[in-house]
Design a protein around this motif. Sequence first.
Motif, short mmCIF file in Angstrom:
data_model
loop_
_atom_site.label_atom_id
_atom_site.label_comp_id
_atom_site.label_asym_id
_atom_site.label_seq_id
_atom_site.Cartn_x
_atom_site.Cartn_y
_atom_site.Cartn_z
N ILE A 56 0.83 -1.12 0.06
CA ILE A 56 0.13 0.03 -0.16
C ILE A 56 0.92 1.23 0.05
O ILE A 56 0.59 2.29 -0.68
N GLN A 57 2.11 1.43 0.65
CA GLN A 57 2.89 2.32 0.84
C GLN A 57 3.49 2.63 -0.62
O GLN A 57 3.52 3.76 -1.10
N THR A 61 2.68 6.20 -2.78
CA THR A 61 3.93 6.69 -3.03
C THR A 61 3.82 7.09 -4.44
O THR A 61 4.48 8.00 -4.93
N THR A 62 3.90 6.07 -5.29
CA THR A 62 3.90 5.88 -6.64
C THR A 62 2.96 6.84 -7.39
O THR A 62 3.29 7.54 -8.21
N VAL A 63 1.46 6.82 -6.82
CA VAL A 63 0.63 7.90 -7.34
C VAL A 63 1.00 9.01 -6.76
O VAL A 63 0.94 10.03 -7.73
N THR A 64 1.67 9.31 -5.91
CA THR A 64 2.06 10.62 -5.53
C THR A 64 3.04 11.29 -6.43
O THR A 64 3.09 12.34 -6.67
N VAL A 65 3.94 10.57 -6.77
CA VAL A 65 5.22 10.74 -7.44
C VAL A 65 4.76 11.10 -9.03
O VAL A 65 4.97 12.03 -9.57
N SER A 70 7.10 15.03 -10.34
CA SER A 70 8.71 15.05 -10.08
C SER A 70 9.40 13.87 -9.79
O SER A 70 9.45 13.47 -8.65
N ALA A 71 9.82 13.07 -10.69
CA ALA A 71 10.56 11.88 -10.39
C ALA A 71 11.89 12.29 -9.99
O ALA A 71 12.75 12.45 -11.01
N THR A 72 12.16 12.33 -8.67
CA THR A 72 13.55 12.80 -8.28
C THR A 72 14.48 11.35 -8.17
O THR A 72 13.80 10.14 -8.04
N MET A 73 15.67 11.51 -7.87
CA MET A 73 16.34 10.39 -7.22
C MET A 73 16.15 9.88 -5.81
O MET A 73 15.84 8.58 -5.64
N ALA A 74 15.76 10.85 -4.94
CA ALA A 74 15.11 10.54 -3.63
C ALA A 74 13.91 9.78 -3.88
O ALA A 74 13.57 8.34 -3.08
N ALA A 75 13.05 9.92 -4.69
CA ALA A 75 11.72 9.36 -4.97
C ALA A 75 11.99 7.77 -5.35
O ALA A 75 11.52 6.72 -5.03
#
Length: 103
Positions: A56-57, A61-65, A70-75
């Motif tokens: 679920i997490q 998180t994927t939907v939020t990104v 903003s697909a960053t390296m941290a994401a």
Amino acid sequence: MYEAVFNKGTVSSKTSTRLYGGALFSISLILWNSMYTVEKVIIRWTLLTEACYFSIQLIVTTVTVIESGSATMAAAVLLSCCLLFVLVSIYFYYQVGRRPKKI
């Protein structure tokens, strides 16, 4: 939650952070209490709970990104860690449920 973790923007409500913390606390209590058991059923349910939580997490998180664009390296690191945790939990879930080989 993603914005609060990566300081991407201002978070107007602390409710989501508190809910996230409560979920983590609940999962940690379940894991802590299952450490001292030898019953396979309890261990399997604990691993299944962990796998569901991380799944679920990962989805949220994927939907939020994707929505923020903003697909960053941290994401990417966060998503890959979540995926790794899901795979490890599912692997151990199936390994605990297997019957022992007869020698």
